[in-house]
Design a protein around this motif. Structure first.
Motif, mmCIF file in Angstrom:
data_model
loop_
_atom_site.group_PDB
_atom_site.id
_atom_site.type_symbol
_atom_site.label_atom_id
_atom_site.label_comp_id
_atom_site.label_asym_id
_atom_site.label_seq_id
_atom_site.Cartn_x
_atom_site.Cartn_y
_atom_site.Cartn_z
ATOM 1 N N PHE A 1 39.526 38.295 43.467
ATOM 2 C CA PHE A 1 39.357 39.613 42.843
ATOM 3 C C PHE A 1 40.674 40.146 42.301
ATOM 4 N N ASP B 1 44.339 40.110 40.511
ATOM 5 C CA ASP B 1 44.881 39.386 39.365
ATOM 6 C C ASP B 1 45.987 38.452 39.847
ATOM 7 N N LYS C 1 34.752 36.597 38.768
ATOM 8 C CA LYS C 1 35.528 37.211 39.854
ATOM 9 C C LYS C 1 34.585 37.793 40.859
#
Length: 151
Positions: free
Chosen positions: A92, A94, A151
């Motif tokens: 989740f 970055d 994601k």
């Protein structure tokens, strides 16, 4: 246990592999190889394998690579997809990611929001840095199948 190399081959079965205890491999793995023919293979928490190289080949079946945990080391994924499907579940948060797709007109390809195309068929995440120690690098060759990043 400490695993240096791992090879999974699936004919027409359903195979599920994962680091379900959330404990990472005790050593850095050189190569994690998975070959899917007609069946489907699901690998959870692949980042915990600490694999430098991940080789994946999908014929007609399906393969799910789960990178739910943030990687601590860099990994390079080399994937070839025939008429099957490849799904890659990213963390989740970055993290540094680069995706290189071999161009073909028959493929179906989807990446999450926030990725930028820096060259034709080369996509990077917002936090991409070429020298990042936890870089996930994807090199994907798709014939007639599909590739989905989520994601």
């Amino acid at each position: 246990i400490a695993v240096e190399n791992l090879k999974i081959t699936s004919g027409n079965a359903h195979v599920k592999v994962g680091y379900l205890s959330k404990l990472q491999n005790k050593m850095e793995m050189d190569t994690f190889m998975v070959n899917v023919d007609l069946g489907d293979v699901e690998i959870e928490r692949l980042s915990l394998a600490r694999a430098k190289n991940i080789l994946a080949e999908v014929g007609i079946g399906s393969l799910v690579l789960g990178f739910e945990e943030e990687p601590k080391t860099a990994s390079t994924v080399w994937a070839r997809v025939g008429a099957g499907s490849l799904e890659i579940n990213l963390p989740f948060n970055d993290i540094p990611i680069i995706i290189r797709m071999k161009d073909t007109s028959y493929r179906k390809f989807k990446i999450p929001k926030g990725f930028s195309e820096i060259r034709k068929n080369v996509f990077v995440s917002q936090s991409y840095q070429a020298d990042a120690e936890n870089l996930l690098e994807f090199n994907i060759d798709v014939s007639m199948g599909s590739v989905l990043f989520s994601k």
